[in-house]
Motif scaffolding. Structure first.
Motif, PDB file in Angstrom:
ATOM      1  N   GLY A  44       0.832  -1.210   0.000  1.00 20.88           N
ATOM      2  CA  GLY A  44       0.000   0.000   0.000  1.00 20.88           C
ATOM      3  C   GLY A  44       0.858   1.249   0.000  1.00 20.88           C
ATOM      4  N   ASN A  45       0.499   2.196   0.871  1.00 23.93           N
ATOM      5  CA  ASN A  45       1.224   3.478   0.899  1.00 23.93           C
ATOM      6  C   ASN A  45       2.705   3.312   1.218  1.00 23.93           C
ATOM      7  N   LYS A  46       3.055   2.250   1.926  1.00 24.00           N
ATOM      8  CA  LYS A  46       4.432   2.128   2.398  1.00 24.00           C
ATOM      9  C   LYS A  46       5.433   1.840   1.278  1.00 24.00           C
ATOM     10  N   ALA A  47       4.938   1.418   0.112  1.00 27.39           N
ATOM     11  CA  ALA A  47       5.855   1.206  -1.014  1.00 27.39           C
ATOM     12  C   ALA A  47       6.520   2.529  -1.413  1.00 27.39           C
ATOM     13  N   SER A  73       1.648  -4.313  11.694  1.00 21.01           N
ATOM     14  CA  SER A  73       2.310  -3.267  10.895  1.00 21.01           C
ATOM     15  C   SER A  73       2.506  -3.652   9.427  1.00 21.01           C
ATOM     16  N   ASN A  74       1.863  -2.883   8.558  1.00 19.31           N
ATOM     17  CA  ASN A  74       2.103  -3.047   7.125  1.00 19.31           C
ATOM     18  C   ASN A  74       3.516  -2.613   6.773  1.00 19.31           C
ATOM     19  N   PHE A  75       3.996  -1.597   7.494  1.00 24.26           N
ATOM     20  CA  PHE A  75       5.331  -1.085   7.192  1.00 24.26           C
ATOM     21  C   PHE A  75       6.390  -2.155   7.427  1.00 24.26           C
ATOM     22  N   THR A 186      -3.989   8.678   8.858  1.00 26.06           N
ATOM     23  CA  THR A 186      -2.683   9.076   9.401  1.00 26.06           C
ATOM     24  C   THR A 186      -2.372   8.242  10.636  1.00 26.06           C
ATOM     25  N   GLY A 187      -1.216   7.559  10.588  1.00 29.14           N
ATOM     26  CA  GLY A 187      -0.788   6.746  11.728  1.00 29.14           C
ATOM     27  C   GLY A 187       0.467   7.337  12.344  1.00 29.14           C
ATOM     28  N   SER A 188       1.614   7.082  11.693  1.00 27.68           N
ATOM     29  CA  SER A 188       2.868   7.669  12.177  1.00 27.68           C
ATOM     30  C   SER A 188       3.039   9.089  11.667  1.00 27.68           C
ATOM     31  N   GLY A 189       2.311   9.470  10.644  1.00 29.47           N
ATOM     32  CA  GLY A 189       2.336  10.848  10.140  1.00 29.47           C
ATOM     33  C   GLY A 189       3.208  11.065   8.911  1.00 29.47           C
ATOM     34  N   GLY A 190       4.009  10.082   8.540  1.00 29.83           N
ATOM     35  CA  GLY A 190       4.933  10.266   7.415  1.00 29.83           C
ATOM     36  C   GLY A 190       4.235  10.482   6.088  1.00 29.83           C
ATOM     37  N   THR A 191       3.132   9.767   5.886  1.00 32.57           N
ATOM     38  CA  THR A 191       2.417   9.881   4.616  1.00 32.57           C
ATOM     39  C   THR A 191       1.793  11.264   4.481  1.00 32.57           C
ATOM     40  N   GLN A 192       1.095  11.705   5.520  1.00 29.33           N
ATOM     41  CA  GLN A 192       0.481  13.033   5.456  1.00 29.33           C
ATOM     42  C   GLN A 192       1.555  14.114   5.334  1.00 29.33           C
ATOM     43  N   TYR A 280      -7.865  -0.649  11.020  1.00 31.10           N
ATOM     44  CA  TYR A 280      -6.884   0.243  11.637  1.00 31.10           C
ATOM     45  C   TYR A 280      -6.881   1.618  10.962  1.00 31.10           C
ATOM     46  N   TYR A 281      -6.925   1.621   9.649  1.00 27.82           N
ATOM     47  CA  TYR A 281      -6.689   2.864   8.909  1.00 27.82           C
ATOM     48  C   TYR A 281      -7.864   3.241   7.986  1.00 27.82           C
ATOM     49  N   GLY A 282      -8.108   2.405   6.984  1.00 31.38           N
ATOM     50  CA  GLY A 282      -9.030   2.787   5.913  1.00 31.38           C
ATOM     51  C   GLY A 282     -10.440   3.083   6.385  1.00 31.38           C
ATOM     52  N   HIS A 305      -6.798   6.022  -0.754  1.00 32.34           N
ATOM     53  CA  HIS A 305      -6.807   4.650  -0.222  1.00 32.34           C
ATOM     54  C   HIS A 305      -5.365   4.207  -0.009  1.00 32.34           C
ATOM     55  N   THR A 306      -5.008   3.935   1.253  1.00 31.13           N
ATOM     56  CA  THR A 306      -3.600   3.675   1.561  1.00 31.13           C
ATOM     57  C   THR A 306      -3.266   2.187   1.697  1.00 31.13           C
ATOM     58  N   GLY A 307      -4.226   1.304   1.457  1.00 25.88           N
ATOM     59  CA  GLY A 307      -3.914  -0.137   1.501  1.00 25.88           C
ATOM     60  C   GLY A 307      -4.535  -0.813   2.711  1.00 25.88           C
ATOM     61  N   GLY A 308      -3.728  -1.625   3.403  1.00 27.69           N
ATOM     62  CA  GLY A 308      -4.238  -2.319   4.581  1.00 27.69           C
ATOM     63  C   GLY A 308      -4.938  -3.630   4.256  1.00 27.69           C
ATOM     64  N   VAL A 309      -4.547  -4.222   3.126  1.00 28.52           N
ATOM     65  CA  VAL A 309      -5.216  -5.442   2.654  1.00 28.52           C
ATOM     66  C   VAL A 309      -5.084  -6.594   3.656  1.00 28.52           C
TER      67      VAL A 309
HETATM   68  C1  LIG Z   1      -2.906   0.903   5.407  1.00 29.97           C
HETATM   69  C2  LIG Z   1      -2.252   2.088   6.019  1.00 29.97           C
HETATM   70  N1  LIG Z   1      -2.823   3.280   5.839  1.00 29.97           N
HETATM   71  C3  LIG Z   1      -2.311   4.392   6.397  1.00 29.97           C
HETATM   72  C4  LIG Z   1      -1.184   4.336   7.190  1.00 29.97           C
HETATM   73  C5  LIG Z   1      -0.680   5.580   7.823  1.00 29.97           C
HETATM   74  O1  LIG Z   1       0.531   5.989   7.264  1.00 29.97           O
HETATM   75  P1  LIG Z   1       1.540   6.781   8.161  1.00 29.97           P
HETATM   76  O2  LIG Z   1       2.082   5.833   9.182  1.00 29.97           O
HETATM   77  O3  LIG Z   1       2.589   7.221   7.204  1.00 29.97           O
HETATM   78  O4  LIG Z   1       0.816   7.900   8.788  1.00 29.97           O
HETATM   79  C6  LIG Z   1      -0.549   3.100   7.398  1.00 29.97           C
HETATM   80  C7  LIG Z   1       0.628   2.986   8.259  1.00 29.97           C
HETATM   81  O5  LIG Z   1       1.149   1.945   8.513  1.00 29.97           O
HETATM   82  C8  LIG Z   1      -1.100   1.951   6.787  1.00 29.97           C
HETATM   83  O6  LIG Z   1      -0.528   0.750   6.962  1.00 29.97           O
END
Ligand SMILES: Cc1ncc(COP(=O)(O)O)c(C=O)c1O
Length: 321
Positions: A44-47, A73-75, A186-192, A280-282, A305-309
């Protein structure tokens, strides 16, 4: 500007109009930015973040990528796979004891050959310090670690999303769409942070709104601003200011725990657009998106859509995520 990068993601990801969701929500135009389809494993977004984090690690001559996260953790899973494709070792720290039931992202990381370390700390918020300590230990043993905090949330990790803002701008221009609102989890904040850096730096006018899933809004906004400014500076872009960072508290019942609204959000996304959203996220980000549209947020609006499959499937199967 030439920053070390390795190619992982299939870019650009699609930007698609969600007409059935528009009808269901009686709002629109709505677009979905499909970063669940970044095409590297199920990162997802972590790529996008890992293209630059692993790129920097290779550039520094590192031999071990050190990261940490919760078992969901997807990361961590994505980092394990990304390290493997450049022939780098990967060491991952998880809080608490090893799990009694398999969790998809932990198993993915294990399958990719990462060394999994449980029990160094008890809680997630102790992990960032533990990563640094572990990196020092590795260095003392003659290894060359590249250590990152949870989620890969650094200025370097944000670079991928600064460029993703430009990608969205190009797609909007090609489709003659003037996006006004962009919502993401937004989780860790890096994407935003990366998105804000790129939005401001490349002169875009949409408002980026982060649904904070695990931390209160104010400290999260401060963190996003700090990361976004550092990210912009490393690209030679104009730095954002505080009023360009919009974070909403979307924790609800807690990280990974769904409210009734979140369940409605997941159902709507799946039933109308075939989108899989995780708890968790979506789902939390979609709940914010729906609430904002109901409250009259400016459109066209983009749901990123940031993933989280992995977590989404695990919940459907009734297992642990
Ligand atoms: C599916 C998904 N969406 C959003 C996020 C949030 O991204 P960030 O941690 O960069 O804020 C994560 C973080 O792991 C994630 O796995």
């Amino acid at each position: 500007m030439s920053l070390p990068r390795i190619e992982l993601a299939l870019l650009p990801t699609p930007l698609v109009r969600a007409t059935r969701l528009e009808r269901a929500l009686d709002a629109g135009p709505i677009f979905i930015k499909r970063d669940d389809l970044t095409g590297f494993g199920i990162a997802g977004n972590k790529a996008r973040a890992l293209e630059f984090l692993i790129g920097a690690a290779v550039d520094e001559g590192a031999d071990t990528f050190v990261a940490a996260g919760s078992p969901s953790s997807n990361f961590c899973a994505a980092a394990a796979m990304a390290a493997r494709v450049v022939g780098m070792d990967c060491e991952l720290l998880f809080p608490g004891a090893p799990l009694s039931a398999p969790a998809p992202n932990v198993e993915l990381a294990r399958a990719a050959g990462a060394h999994l370390l449980f029990g160094a700390v008890e809680t997630r918020d102790q992990l960032d310090d533990a990563v640094l300590e572990h990196a020092s230990l590795l260095r003392a043993r003659g290894r060359r670690p590249y250590a990152v905090p949870r989620g890969g949330a650094t200025a370097t990790g944000g670079l991928g999303y600064a460029l993703a803002a430009r990608e969205l701008a190009e797609q909007c221009q090609a489709a003659d769409v003037s996006a006004r609102t962009v919502v993401l989890a937004t989780g860790s904040g890096g994407t935003q942070a990366g998105l804000v850096a790129g939005t401001v730096g490349f002169g875009q006018r949409w408002r980026v709104v982060g649904a904070s899933v695990s931390r209160p809004a104010q400290p999260m906004a401060e963190r996003v601003l700090r990361l976004a400014r550092a990210c912009a500076a490393s690209m030679g872009l104009d730095e954002p200011c505080g009023d360009q960072v919009d974070v909403r508290d979307c924790r609800g019942p807690g990280f990974g725990l769904t409210s009734d609204e979140d369940r409605v959000s997941s159902h709507l996304a799946l039933a109308h657009e075939g989108l899989l959203l995780d708890d968790y996220y979506g789902a939390k980000a979609m709940s914010l998106f729906r609430a904002m549209l109901t409250a009259g947020a400016e459109t066209p609006a983009v749901f990123w859509h940031t993933g989280g499959v992995a977590a989404a499937l695990a919940v459907l199967m009734g297992g642990s995520s």
